[in-house]
Design a protein around this motif. Structure first.
Motif, mmCIF file in Angstrom:
data_model
loop_
_atom_site.group_PDB
_atom_site.id
_atom_site.type_symbol
_atom_site.label_atom_id
_atom_site.label_comp_id
_atom_site.label_asym_id
_atom_site.label_seq_id
_atom_site.Cartn_x
_atom_site.Cartn_y
_atom_site.Cartn_z
ATOM 1 N N ARG A 123 12.516 1.859 30.018
ATOM 2 C CA ARG A 123 11.492 1.425 29.574
ATOM 3 C C ARG A 123 11.601 1.567 28.389
ATOM 4 O O ARG A 123 12.191 1.994 27.596
ATOM 5 C CB ARG A 123 10.845 2.563 29.801
ATOM 6 N N ASP A 176 6.360 -0.178 27.380
ATOM 7 C CA ASP A 176 5.953 -0.623 28.307
ATOM 8 C C ASP A 176 5.438 0.680 28.875
ATOM 9 O O ASP A 176 4.809 0.782 29.432
ATOM 10 C CB ASP A 176 7.530 -0.297 28.794
ATOM 11 N N GLU A 177 5.752 1.490 28.323
ATOM 12 C CA GLU A 177 5.424 2.846 28.021
ATOM 13 C C GLU A 177 3.275 2.625 27.204
ATOM 14 O O GLU A 177 2.468 3.545 28.274
ATOM 15 C CB GLU A 177 5.622 3.969 27.437
ATOM 16 N N ARG A 237 1.520 0.590 30.279
ATOM 17 C CA ARG A 237 1.029 1.779 31.046
ATOM 18 C C ARG A 237 0.097 2.257 30.482
ATOM 19 O O ARG A 237 -0.940 2.741 31.206
ATOM 20 C CB ARG A 237 2.193 2.968 31.795
#
Length: 71
Positions: free
Chosen positions: A2, A6-7, A10
């Motif tokens: 990750r 990406d975090e 999310r």
């Protein structure tokens, strides 16, 4: 693996889902109060009540004035 992107993506998705749930609930509350189509009024009321930016009485007064001017 990750990445930071990406975090962040999310977290954005989680917030969008939460906002969607709040909007659905606001639509339901507006309908129960006979304010169908006035979802924004319900969301504004909740915002002012939760944040305490201005006193509730003043918020209600301002929202009524704005509604009166709009119609």
């Amino acid at each position: 693996m990750r990445t930071r992107f990406d975090e962040q993506l999310r977290q954005l998705n989680v917030e969008l889902i939460r906002m969607g749930s709040l909007c659905e609930e606001a639509i339901s509350i507006a309908a129960k109060l006979g304010l169908r189509g006035r979802t924004n009024t319900v969301l504004q009321s909740a915002f002012f009540n939760l944040t305490g930016i201005i006193p509730a009485d003043k918020a209600i007064e301002l929202m009524k004035d704005a509604a009166t001017r709009s119609f």
